[in-house]
Scaffold this motif. Structure first.
Motif, PDB file in Angstrom:
ATOM      1  N   ASN A   1      74.675  79.973  83.844  1.00  0.00           N
ATOM      2  CA  ASN A   1      75.914  79.806  83.080  1.00  0.00           C
ATOM      3  C   ASN A   1      75.894  78.578  82.176  1.00  0.00           C
ATOM      4  O   ASN A   1      76.923  78.209  81.608  1.00  0.00           O
ATOM      5  CB  ASN A   1      77.110  79.700  84.041  1.00  0.00           C
ATOM      6  N   TYR A   2      74.745  77.957  82.037  1.00  0.00           N
ATOM      7  CA  TYR A   2      74.645  76.744  81.223  1.00  0.00           C
ATOM      8  C   TYR A   2      74.560  77.098  79.740  1.00  0.00           C
ATOM      9  O   TYR A   2      73.791  77.967  79.325  1.00  0.00           O
ATOM     10  CB  TYR A   2      73.410  75.950  81.632  1.00  0.00           C
ATOM     11  N   ASN A   3      75.386  76.438  78.934  1.00  0.00           N
ATOM     12  CA  ASN A   3      75.402  76.642  77.487  1.00  0.00           C
ATOM     13  C   ASN A   3      74.731  75.440  76.827  1.00  0.00           C
ATOM     14  O   ASN A   3      75.356  74.405  76.590  1.00  0.00           O
ATOM     15  CB  ASN A   3      76.841  76.802  76.991  1.00  0.00           C
ATOM     16  N   ALA A   4      73.441  75.576  76.537  1.00  0.00           N
ATOM     17  CA  ALA A   4      72.677  74.467  75.960  1.00  0.00           C
ATOM     18  C   ALA A   4      73.153  74.127  74.548  1.00  0.00           C
ATOM     19  O   ALA A   4      73.148  72.964  74.142  1.00  0.00           O
ATOM     20  CB  ALA A   4      71.192  74.820  75.944  1.00  0.00           C
TER      21      ALA A   4
ATOM     22  N   PHE B   1      75.501  61.881  74.908  1.00  0.00           N
ATOM     23  CA  PHE B   1      75.927  60.785  74.047  1.00  0.00           C
ATOM     24  C   PHE B   1      75.595  59.426  74.660  1.00  0.00           C
ATOM     25  O   PHE B   1      75.686  58.411  73.973  1.00  0.00           O
ATOM     26  CB  PHE B   1      77.429  60.888  73.763  1.00  0.00           C
ATOM     27  N   SER B   2      75.220  59.408  75.927  1.00  0.00           N
ATOM     28  CA  SER B   2      74.778  58.151  76.529  1.00  0.00           C
ATOM     29  C   SER B   2      73.399  57.764  76.043  1.00  0.00           C
ATOM     30  O   SER B   2      73.102  56.584  75.838  1.00  0.00           O
ATOM     31  CB  SER B   2      74.782  58.270  78.053  1.00  0.00           C
ATOM     32  N   ASP B   3      72.526  58.778  75.848  1.00  0.00           N
ATOM     33  CA  ASP B   3      71.157  58.519  75.389  1.00  0.00           C
ATOM     34  C   ASP B   3      70.828  59.163  74.046  1.00  0.00           C
ATOM     35  O   ASP B   3      69.687  59.100  73.592  1.00  0.00           O
ATOM     36  CB  ASP B   3      70.154  59.020  76.438  1.00  0.00           C
ATOM     37  N   ASN B   4      71.818  59.810  73.431  1.00  0.00           N
ATOM     38  CA  ASN B   4      71.645  60.420  72.110  1.00  0.00           C
ATOM     39  C   ASN B   4      70.485  61.422  72.058  1.00  0.00           C
ATOM     40  O   ASN B   4      69.555  61.292  71.268  1.00  0.00           O
ATOM     41  CB  ASN B   4      71.450  59.344  71.026  1.00  0.00           C
ATOM     42  N   ASP B   5      70.569  62.408  72.909  1.00  0.00           N
ATOM     43  CA  ASP B   5      69.616  63.512  72.863  1.00  0.00           C
ATOM     44  C   ASP B   5      70.321  64.768  73.377  1.00  0.00           C
ATOM     45  O   ASP B   5      71.420  64.683  73.935  1.00  0.00           O
ATOM     46  CB  ASP B   5      68.358  63.199  73.681  1.00  0.00           C
ATOM     47  N   PRO B   6      69.741  65.950  73.215  1.00  0.00           N
ATOM     48  CA  PRO B   6      70.424  67.192  73.603  1.00  0.00           C
ATOM     49  C   PRO B   6      70.235  67.581  75.065  1.00  0.00           C
ATOM     50  O   PRO B   6      70.470  68.738  75.413  1.00  0.00           O
ATOM     51  CB  PRO B   6      69.791  68.229  72.670  1.00  0.00           C
ATOM     52  N   PHE B   7      69.855  66.647  75.923  1.00  0.00           N
ATOM     53  CA  PHE B   7      69.557  66.982  77.317  1.00  0.00           C
ATOM     54  C   PHE B   7      70.427  66.140  78.258  1.00  0.00           C
ATOM     55  O   PHE B   7      70.001  65.065  78.703  1.00  0.00           O
ATOM     56  CB  PHE B   7      68.071  66.749  77.614  1.00  0.00           C
ATOM     57  N   PRO B   8      71.630  66.602  78.591  1.00  0.00           N
ATOM     58  CA  PRO B   8      72.576  65.788  79.374  1.00  0.00           C
ATOM     59  C   PRO B   8      72.304  65.828  80.880  1.00  0.00           C
ATOM     60  O   PRO B   8      73.211  66.074  81.691  1.00  0.00           O
ATOM     61  CB  PRO B   8      73.923  66.435  79.040  1.00  0.00           C
ATOM     62  N   TYR B   9      71.049  65.579  81.254  1.00  0.00           N
ATOM     63  CA  TYR B   9      70.705  65.587  82.674  1.00  0.00           C
ATOM     64  C   TYR B   9      71.060  64.228  83.285  1.00  0.00           C
ATOM     65  O   TYR B   9      70.854  63.180  82.660  1.00  0.00           O
ATOM     66  CB  TYR B   9      69.205  65.865  82.868  1.00  0.00           C
ATOM     67  N   PRO B  10      71.595  64.210  84.512  1.00  0.00           N
ATOM     68  CA  PRO B  10      72.018  62.932  85.115  1.00  0.00           C
ATOM     69  C   PRO B  10      70.853  61.964  85.330  1.00  0.00           C
ATOM     70  O   PRO B  10      69.756  62.376  85.708  1.00  0.00           O
ATOM     71  CB  PRO B  10      72.620  63.363  86.458  1.00  0.00           C
TER      72      PRO B  10
ATOM     73  N   VAL C   1      79.207  76.785  80.962  1.00  0.00           N
ATOM     74  CA  VAL C   1      79.503  75.365  81.105  1.00  0.00           C
ATOM     75  C   VAL C   1      78.631  74.567  80.147  1.00  0.00           C
ATOM     76  O   VAL C   1      77.444  74.855  79.979  1.00  0.00           O
ATOM     77  CB  VAL C   1      79.291  74.875  82.553  1.00  0.00           C
ATOM     78  N   ALA C   2      79.251  73.600  79.486  1.00  0.00           N
ATOM     79  CA  ALA C   2      78.525  72.670  78.621  1.00  0.00           C
ATOM     80  C   ALA C   2      78.537  71.300  79.276  1.00  0.00           C
ATOM     81  O   ALA C   2      79.555  70.876  79.847  1.00  0.00           O
ATOM     82  CB  ALA C   2      79.177  72.596  77.241  1.00  0.00           C
ATOM     83  N   GLY C   3      77.412  70.610  79.211  1.00  0.00           N
ATOM     84  CA  GLY C   3      77.348  69.255  79.723  1.00  0.00           C
ATOM     85  C   GLY C   3      77.462  68.251  78.595  1.00  0.00           C
ATOM     86  O   GLY C   3      76.679  68.290  77.641  1.00  0.00           O
ATOM     87  N   ILE C   4      78.450  67.395  78.668  1.00  0.00           N
ATOM     88  CA  ILE C   4      78.584  66.298  77.707  1.00  0.00           C
ATOM     89  C   ILE C   4      78.450  64.998  78.497  1.00  0.00           C
ATOM     90  O   ILE C   4      79.378  64.582  79.196  1.00  0.00           O
ATOM     91  CB  ILE C   4      79.914  66.354  76.943  1.00  0.00           C
ATOM     92  N   ARG C   5      77.270  64.417  78.401  1.00  0.00           N
ATOM     93  CA  ARG C   5      77.012  63.187  79.151  1.00  0.00           C
ATOM     94  C   ARG C   5      77.480  62.001  78.318  1.00  0.00           C
ATOM     95  O   ARG C   5      76.974  61.748  77.226  1.00  0.00           O
ATOM     96  CB  ARG C   5      75.515  63.071  79.459  1.00  0.00           C
TER      97      ARG C   5
END
Length: 652
Positions: free
Chosen positions: A192-195, A201-210, A247-251
């Protein structure tokens, strides 16, 4: 056999009476035992002087329908379709039928029913049913299905099962979790992940992994995501409220400090893909902070509600805060914003959680952990690195549950605006078994029941989805500056301040407000101890809102409040005309004093009645009667329960 729904456009199909053809042959409709459904199609017969196509098209357009031509078997009948209604419902839409039948140019109208037809020679395909309960943590997800587990009250839950059974699972809706990232590789989340809608935005890349930490500190976003979109029946963890949503991840929470730019970019990211933004964070819940969004973030939120979702408005869901009785969420400018839906939490027996903040800006409640050391009393969801947890907690867990319910409503009706969602929340939430020892349930001047802690009650997914199906977009919103004062007024512990203004709610002007949504009191105030200040606002319909409670940990004596926008939702639906009274007092151990330097009252609402051309006027209006019936049902249930207990005691 493959199932096909056939919608009858022929006149003789659904009419519950006999009709004669032009050659006087009698047509008798079949009296069947089929389980018909009601479609979004209507048969309309116009009066003799209005038979032309252009008349039919004008009437349909004015009443919100589409005109699809005349019925082939009868030149007098026209085919109307309402795009906002679901194509198959168990109940007829009495509202739309009434609107058609009250139109002077229409002689009669009826809603077309639908029924089963099957291809011969094919095996019948069974209805694709809802959730089967195959996930191992589902028995612990009492907030979805409360059977009394972990000391809870049976039936005190989000009532999602009927919505799922009707096919509403969040499909086509994207929910963004604005947090410390999400584990998008988790087996319960990855499908269900919407890449496309995600960014870091914490690291300025498209991969919001913790970011990895030894204490799993950055598990917050992953836990919130599982509450919303945990995959159904895959045997992993539990199930999400909207298990077919994306679900979209916005870090954006995992950097040394927050910036206005990061917040603004996060809240305005991909607004035509993301429908709902869920936030379980805010200013420090220490009972002494007064803070809110800065300029760029405010602009981003305003742009979101006005232009997001292709003009329907982005939906911002906010956790009300975990400061408990020491804090007040009206001092949190995110939770108290008109553009957000502030959500509080209750525990599984209906009581207030120890960490709950109270404030008049809270719109509704969902559920979170009780703090009791009972296995399963927390929130069960996904955790980092493919793991599961039973221990998600705080109002952080409440906001994603609400986001999931909103996803179900958007699945039912994708055309809902951000204000439609707020109105639906007010009308579909119920008291259920929620209670608080300090703050009792009250009824406002529009007949709506509310609570200072729980807002308009606990969210009810089945009710919201059912209302969303037939929902008519609320009228245009207006803002009226109702008045105020910029004359200094002295306040002391032995001299509380009571000041009133009378307003005509901009009557006679283009921005007149007749039916309230949000009320804001912009206040500038200095005091010797800010934490001892209490503020109450009473409406012309005698509804009292606690704008600010005592915050015993707030020792400030220099900053005070500077045009701070205290907000209340408790006047929803009321007529704002008349006298508004502001009361400011000190409550504390030591004598204090202060000065009110400015008060400005802003009214936000509509000029037209937002519900079925009717809002509450007195005790006999439709909305008021509906709420009273719900209350009477609750009293009846309570009385029956008491009788049963008494009988049991007598027997024993």
């Amino acid at each position: 056999m493959e199932l096909i729904y056939i919608v009858a456009i022929s006149f003789c199909f659904i009419v519950q009476q006999n009709y004669a053809t032009s050659n006087n042959e009698l047509i008798v409709p079949y009296d069947t035992d089929a389980n018909d459904v009601y479609t979004n199609d209507f048969l309309v017969k116009l009066r003799p002087n209005f038979q032309r196509i252009d008349h039919a098209e004008e009437i349909a357009r004015r009443l919100g329908f589409e005109h699809l031509g005349k019925v082939p078997s009868s030149y007098k009948l026209h085919h109307f379709r309402h795009p906002g209604l679901h194509v198959a419902s168990e109940e007829p839409s009495l509202t739309h039928l009434l609107n058609l039948r009250l139109e002077p140019k229409i002689a009669s109208a009826m809603q077309v029913s639908g029924y089963d037809r099957s291809k011969r020679g094919y095996g019948r395909r069974s209805k694709q049913h809802s959730y089967k309960g195959l996930d191992p943590l589902y028995p612990y997800q009492w907030y979805l299905n409360n059977t009394g587990q972990a000391g809870g009250v049976p039936g005190l839950d989000l009532n999602v099962q009927p919505a799922w059974d009707n096919g509403y699972t969040g499909k086509g809706v994207t929910v963004a979790i604005m947090d410390d990232g999400i584990d998008y590789l988790h087996p319960d989340l990855r499908e269900n992940y919407n890449a496309e809608a995600s960014y870091d935005f914490s690291d300025n890349d498209p991969f919001p992994y913790p970011r990895y930490t030894t204490n799993w500190f950055n598990s917050h976003g992953t836990r919130c995501a599982g509450e919303v979109v945990g995959k159904a029946d895959n045997g992993i963890c539990g199930v999400g409220v909207a298990y077919d949503a994306k679900v979209a991840g916005i870090r954006m929470l995992d950097q040394p400090y927050m910036t206005d730019l990061i917040e603004a970019k996060s809240m305005s990211y991909k607004p035509d893909i993301i429908d709902i933004y869920s936030a379980s964070w805010g200013p420090t819940d220490d009972g002494r902070t007064v803070d809110g969004p800065r300029r760029l973030t405010l602009e981003a939120m305003a742009n979101g509600v006005n232009n997001g979702r292709r003009g329907l408005g982005s939906i911002y869901v906010w956790a009300s805060g975990d400061g408990g009785s020491y804090d007040d969420c009206n001092c949190d400018g995110y939770a108290s914003s008109m553009w957000t839906i502030s959500v509080n939490s209750a525990v599984n027996d209906g009581a207030t959680a120890i960490y709950d903040e109270s404030c008049s800006s809270t719109l509704a409640s969902t559920f979170s952990n009780s703090g009791k050391k009972i296995r399963g009393s927390g929130v069960a969801t996904t955790d980092l690195y493919g793991n599961c947890t039973l221990h998600h907690s705080g109002t952080s867990a409440a906001a994603p549950e609400a986001a999931g319910v909103f996803a179900l409503a958007l699945n039912a009706n994708p055309l809902l605006t951000w204000r439609d969602i707020q109105h639906l929340t007010v009308l579909s939430s119920t008291r259920n078994k929620l209670f608080d020892k300090l703050h009792k349930w009250k009824r406002n001047g529009a007949g709506l029941e509310f609570n200072h802690l729980f807002g308009f009650g606990v969210m009810n997914a089945a009710r919201m989805v059912k209302m969303a199906n037939d929902w008519k977009t609320v009228p245009t919103r207006f803002r009226c500056e109702a008045g105020g004062t910029d004359k200094p007024h002295f306040i002391s512990s032995d001299r509380p301040l009571t000041i009133s203004i009378s307003t005509d709610a901009c009557d006679g002007m283009l921005n007149r407000v007749k039916y309230l949504e949000h009320v804001q009191a912009f206040i500038t105030l200095d005091s010797t101890r800010r934490g001892d200040v209490t503020i109450n606002l009473t409406s012309p319909m005698n509804t009292n809102s606690i704008l600010l409670s005592r915050r015993p940990r707030d020792d400030d004596y220099t900053k005070g409040f500077r045009r701070w926008p205290f907000m209340t939702t408790h006047n929803w639906g009321e007529n704002p005309k008349g006298k508004w009274t502001l009361q400011i007092a000190f409550k504390g151990v030591w004598p204090q004093q202060g000065i009110l330097r400015e008060w400005k009252l802003l009214l936000h609402g509509t000029q037209e009645a937002p519900y079925d051309n009717e809002i509450v006027h007195g005790d006999e209006s439709r909305l008021s009667v509906t709420k009273k019936l719900e209350h009477d049902e609750e009293l009846t249930e309570d009385f029956a329960e008491k009788i049963a207990k008494a009988a049991f005691r007598a027997a024993s």
